[in-house]
Design a protein around this motif. Structure first.
Motif, PDB file in Angstrom:
ATOM      1  N   ASP A 117      -6.814   8.627  16.629  1.00 55.59           N
ATOM      2  CA  ASP A 117      -5.637   8.032  17.261  1.00 55.59           C
ATOM      3  C   ASP A 117      -4.502   7.744  16.282  1.00 55.59           C
ATOM      4  N   GLY A 118      -4.405   8.528  15.215  1.00 51.00           N
ATOM      5  CA  GLY A 118      -3.318   8.359  14.267  1.00 51.00           C
ATOM      6  C   GLY A 118      -3.468   7.174  13.327  1.00 51.00           C
ATOM      7  N   HIS A 119      -4.624   6.528  13.346  1.00 47.51           N
ATOM      8  CA  HIS A 119      -4.871   5.382  12.472  1.00 47.51           C
ATOM      9  C   HIS A 119      -4.889   5.842  11.013  1.00 47.51           C
ATOM     10  N   GLU A 120      -4.125   5.170  10.150  1.00 42.76           N
ATOM     11  CA  GLU A 120      -4.079   5.500   8.731  1.00 42.76           C
ATOM     12  C   GLU A 120      -4.385   4.278   7.882  1.00 42.76           C
ATOM     13  N   VAL A 121      -5.089   4.526   6.790  1.00 40.11           N
ATOM     14  CA  VAL A 121      -5.333   3.517   5.775  1.00 40.11           C
ATOM     15  C   VAL A 121      -4.799   4.102   4.476  1.00 40.11           C
ATOM     16  N   ARG A 122      -4.049   3.297   3.721  1.00 42.02           N
ATOM     17  CA  ARG A 122      -3.437   3.808   2.493  1.00 42.02           C
ATOM     18  C   ARG A 122      -3.868   2.980   1.290  1.00 42.02           C
ATOM     19  N   GLY A 123      -4.164   3.689   0.216  1.00 43.78           N
ATOM     20  CA  GLY A 123      -4.472   3.071  -1.060  1.00 43.78           C
ATOM     21  C   GLY A 123      -5.869   2.499  -1.148  1.00 43.78           C
ATOM     22  N   ARG A 124      -6.251   2.193  -2.387  1.00 42.77           N
ATOM     23  CA  ARG A 124      -7.563   1.568  -2.613  1.00 42.77           C
ATOM     24  C   ARG A 124      -7.646   0.212  -1.934  1.00 42.77           C
ATOM     25  N   ASP A 125      -6.537  -0.534  -1.953  1.00 41.50           N
ATOM     26  CA  ASP A 125      -6.550  -1.855  -1.312  1.00 41.50           C
ATOM     27  C   ASP A 125      -6.795  -1.737   0.187  1.00 41.50           C
ATOM     28  N   GLY A 126      -6.214  -0.724   0.821  1.00 41.94           N
ATOM     29  CA  GLY A 126      -6.462  -0.492   2.237  1.00 41.94           C
ATOM     30  C   GLY A 126      -7.917  -0.148   2.496  1.00 41.94           C
ATOM     31  N   ALA A 127      -8.491   0.708   1.647  1.00 37.15           N
ATOM     32  CA  ALA A 127      -9.907   1.067   1.787  1.00 37.15           C
ATOM     33  C   ALA A 127     -10.787  -0.154   1.569  1.00 37.15           C
ATOM     34  N   ARG A 128     -10.406  -0.997   0.611  1.00 40.63           N
ATOM     35  CA  ARG A 128     -11.178  -2.216   0.336  1.00 40.63           C
ATOM     36  C   ARG A 128     -11.157  -3.150   1.551  1.00 40.63           C
ATOM     37  N   LYS A 129     -10.000  -3.314   2.197  1.00 40.63           N
ATOM     38  CA  LYS A 129      -9.915  -4.180   3.381  1.00 40.63           C
ATOM     39  C   LYS A 129     -10.798  -3.665   4.508  1.00 40.63           C
TER      40      LYS A 129
END
Length: 131
Positions: A40-52
């Motif tokens: 559904d177009g959901h994006e996560v950006r950066g290591r901090d986003g992956a960590r969250k």
């Protein structure tokens, strides 16, 4: 990088982050400008986003266990098929805990650059009997 080392990097999320709750593994395996593209177009950006995302999943499903079912690698691309099982004992993305067992499975296509995951494209299917 070899195809086998690329596969190993693509397994870090499952083996180290989800199963061992090792959030420091993100710094070793994910590029600083990492991008995850999900349903559904959901994006996560950066290591901090992956960590969250990892923190939310671990809090919601602390007993989650992920298994890599299979992988195929070619060039800088790794396709990983996975399955996870656990119990939703905490809130997840605004949804209350259910106490129910769930099974999630998916396919993630990872692009490896300079020995790190630069991009992921992922599809996920969830069977959450408590919803």
């Amino acid at each position: 990088m070899t195809l086998e080392s690329n596969k190993a990097i693509a397994r870090v999320w499952f083996d180290e982050v989800m199963n061992n709750h090792d959030l420091d593994a993100l710094d070793r395996a994910y590029a600083p400008d990492y991008v995850h593209r999900g349903p559904d177009g959901h994006e996560v950006r950066g290591r901090d986003g992956a960590r969250k995302v990892a923190e939310a999943l671990i809090e919601a499903v602390p007993d989650r266990h992920s298994t890599v079912v299979g992988q195929v690698a070619e060039g800088d691309t790794v396709v990983t098929r996975w399955i996870s099982r656990g119990t939703r004992t905490g809130p997840l993305y605004g949804r209350p805990p259910t106490g129910a067992q769930f099974t999630a499975q998916g396919i993630v296509i990872s692009r490896i650059a300079d020995g790190m995951i630069a991009e992921d494209w992922e599809m996920v299917w969830i069977d959450d009997e408590g919803d």
